[in-house]
Design an enzyme around this catalytic site. Structure first.
Site, PDB file in Angstrom:
ATOM      1  N   LYS A 140     -19.569 -12.784   2.749  1.00  0.00           N
ATOM      2  CA  LYS A 140     -19.857 -14.186   2.437  1.00  0.00           C
ATOM      3  C   LYS A 140     -19.140 -14.577   1.150  1.00  0.00           C
ATOM      4  O   LYS A 140     -19.494 -14.116   0.062  1.00  0.00           O
ATOM      5  CB  LYS A 140     -21.355 -14.435   2.273  1.00  0.00           C
ATOM      6  CG  LYS A 140     -21.674 -15.948   2.243  1.00  0.00           C
ATOM      7  CD  LYS A 140     -22.978 -16.275   1.575  1.00  0.00           C
ATOM      8  CE  LYS A 140     -22.875 -16.417   0.087  1.00  0.00           C
ATOM      9  NZ  LYS A 140     -22.112 -17.620  -0.359  1.00  0.00           N
ATOM     10  N   GLU A 163     -22.368  -5.614  -9.284  1.00  0.00           N
ATOM     11  CA  GLU A 163     -21.512  -5.855 -10.452  1.00  0.00           C
ATOM     12  C   GLU A 163     -21.893  -7.238 -10.952  1.00  0.00           C
ATOM     13  O   GLU A 163     -21.588  -8.242 -10.314  1.00  0.00           O
ATOM     14  CB  GLU A 163     -20.037  -5.753 -10.056  1.00  0.00           C
ATOM     15  CG  GLU A 163     -19.114  -5.624 -11.260  1.00  0.00           C
ATOM     16  CD  GLU A 163     -18.529  -6.937 -11.688  1.00  0.00           C
ATOM     17  OE1 GLU A 163     -19.069  -7.515 -12.655  1.00  0.00           O
ATOM     18  OE2 GLU A 163     -17.557  -7.385 -11.079  1.00  0.00           O
ATOM     19  N   CYS A 203     -16.526 -11.949 -15.672  1.00  0.00           N
ATOM     20  CA  CYS A 203     -17.741 -11.211 -16.025  1.00  0.00           C
ATOM     21  C   CYS A 203     -17.515 -10.259 -17.193  1.00  0.00           C
ATOM     22  O   CYS A 203     -18.415 -10.018 -17.998  1.00  0.00           O
ATOM     23  CB  CYS A 203     -18.264 -10.448 -14.810  1.00  0.00           C
ATOM     24  SG  CYS A 203     -17.009  -9.444 -13.996  1.00  0.00           S
ATOM     25  N   GLU A 208     -24.625 -15.190 -21.365  1.00  0.00           N
ATOM     26  CA  GLU A 208     -23.297 -15.262 -20.753  1.00  0.00           C
ATOM     27  C   GLU A 208     -22.972 -16.730 -20.472  1.00  0.00           C
ATOM     28  O   GLU A 208     -23.590 -17.366 -19.629  1.00  0.00           O
ATOM     29  CB  GLU A 208     -23.258 -14.455 -19.452  1.00  0.00           C
ATOM     30  CG  GLU A 208     -21.876 -14.418 -18.841  1.00  0.00           C
ATOM     31  CD  GLU A 208     -21.823 -13.622 -17.542  1.00  0.00           C
ATOM     32  OE1 GLU A 208     -20.806 -12.941 -17.310  1.00  0.00           O
ATOM     33  OE2 GLU A 208     -22.791 -13.690 -16.765  1.00  0.00           O
TER      34      GLU A 208
END
Length: 478
Positions: free
Chosen positions: A184, A258, A292, A389
């Site tokens: 997906k 991850e 990331c 983040e």
């Protein structure tokens, strides 16, 4: 007499990528409509132009795709590794042949500069398929015991920041080890995955081995929860990663996650300043900071702070923001309005908490989603911008006096994905790297990737490794 060198526009032609008005789901080797007929639109973030209408997968479509992958698994897993390798080599070569087309497509759908998709993303995509093609007939020698077996059907959910590269990170090792795939892509960047589906057909890949289901979070959740999925691979936010972990708890599913990061880029007083500045820029402004493992926290030794910041600000003033299809562009568009809103709110919070904000003079285009490269000084570890983040082109600058203080500040985060060290002393690199709780530590560079090298994190940055020999284990019954 000094003069400023002006860059003439150097646009790549968007006509290279022939985007159809609509696309279906890719199930069992065919493009089909969603079971409930739902569709959504994918938009170019640099212009807000609708690029195409995409079929929206639901739970019924997930079930169809998993069943197709299960049927294909018996024959695919029974093929000799050398035969599977031929398909992966063929896919890699087609990606190389169509790399210009795919780079333009990725830039249009994602918003990142063409020189990044062309020079970084696409070469790495092909390299991952070449690399894992080489492993397909050598699994007995990978260090996981004799005759390691594939798991079955892999359910894979990928993010929008590196759509085609994240696809390669997941599909290549899955196919090499004999698994079949239901993937997906993110709802804001489905096009490159659908073009990859066409590449699978062009390569003659057996039907059902790869299935592509564009859609929203409900489709991803249905895929993760499907009882006939044996392996879950997810790259994305920590919040969603935690939900996935809860969903599969108590099942026999194998999983790799991850997730987010808040990487520290540590610059010591003996570092080569100009080289470090380039690494800092690459660490946080590559892909508009939507990475990331971005080096979003700059830890600079107190004695060189002023010199380094002066040099960094001069360098930021030379970055060119604008049309992502222009080969001169350094800073492209933010991927979506939702992401731009998040970046803006966190930056405003940083100012409200007392950090000092600076951006170079920068004219933002009138349409699309844009944010100027930004750095904050006078940042403390208590500031939200130093803890959360942001996932945007925003750098928080902190200082340290000793190596131990640098390590303590670098590790003072719930994340543990990446870090960078800048110094001329090899002994210091090794000593500091050994104390950093980060899955990847770069020395005198940043954001360098290679298919032979494992990638992954600790703590809330997830677990498991992708890439390298280590990346095979997640797709094998060992």
């Amino acid at each position: 007499m000094a003069s400023v060198f002006e860059y003439a526009p150097a646009p790549e032609s968007r006509a290279i990528a022939d985007i159809a008005p609509s696309y279906g789901l890719f199930i069992d080797g065919e493009f089909v409509e969603a079971a409930d007929g739902k569709v959504f639109k994918t938009v170019s973030p640099s212009t807000e132009e609708v690029l195409s209408e995409i079929a929206q997968a639901g739970s019924e479509d997930v079930d169809r795709a998993v069943k197709a992958a299960r049927r294909a698994f018996e024959k695919w897993s029974a093929l000799p590794g050398a035969e599977r390798a031929k398909y992966l080599f063929r896919i890699a070569r087609i990606i190389q042949e169509r790399s210009r087309e795919l780079a333009v497509l990725e830039t249009l759908d994602n918003g990142k500069p063409i020189k990044e998709t062309r020079d970084a993303d696409l070469p790495l995509v092909a390299a991952h398929f070449f690399y894992y093609a080489g492993w397909a007939d050598k699994l007995d020698h990978a260090g996981f015991g004799a005759n390691p077996r594939p798991l079955g059907v892999a359910g894979q959910v990928i993010p929008w920041n590196f759509p085609l590269l994240m696809l390669a990170w997941k599909i290549a090792p899955a196919l090499a080890t004999g698994n079949t795939v239901v993937l997906k892509p993110a709802e804001t960047t489905p096009l490159s995955a659908l073009f990859f589906a066409d590449i699978c057909r062009q390569a003659g890949l057996p039907k059902g081995v790869v299935n592509i289901l564009p859609g929203y979070g409900d489709a991803g959740a249905a895929l993760v929860a499907h009882p006939d999925v044996n392996k879950v691979a997810f790259t994305g936010s920590t919040a969603v990663g935690k939900e996935i972990a809860r969903t599969i708890a108590g099942t026999r599913k194998k999983v790799t996650l991850e997730l987010g990061g808040k990487g520290a880029n540590i610059v010591f007083d003996d570092a080569p300043i100009d080289q470090a500045v380039e690494g800092i820029v690459n660490g946080i402004f590559f892909n508009q900071g939507q990475v990331c493992c971005a080096g979003s926290r700059l830890l600079v030794q107190e004695s060189i702070q002023e010199e380094l910041l002066d040099s960094l600000k001069r360098r930021l003033s030379t970055l060119r923001l604008g049309d992502p299809l222009d080969k001169n562009t350094d800073i492209g568009a933010i991927n979506s309005e939702e992401q731009l809103t998040r970046i803006t709110s966190l930056v405003e919070l940083g100012e409200a908490e007392g950090a000092e904000r600076w951006s170079p003079a920068c004219e933002l285009p009138e349409s699309g989603y844009w944010f100027a490269p930004t750095l904050f000084t006078n940042v403390t570890q208590a500031h939200r911008i130093a803890r959360d983040e942001i996932f945007g082109p925003v750098l928080s600058v902190l200082t340290f006096r000793t190596p131990d203080e640098a390590v303590a500040k670098a590790n003072n985060t719930p994340y543990g994905l990446s870090a960078g060290i800048w110094t001329e002393k090899g002994s210091r690199i090794l000593a500091v790297a050994n104390k950093l709780r980060a899955g990847v530590v770069w020395s005198n560079t940043f954001n360098k990737f290679d298919p032979t090298s494992p990638f992954g994190g600790y703590k809330e940055s997830g677990f498991g490794r992708e890439g390298g020999r280590h990346g095979l284990e997640a797709y094998l019954d060992v």
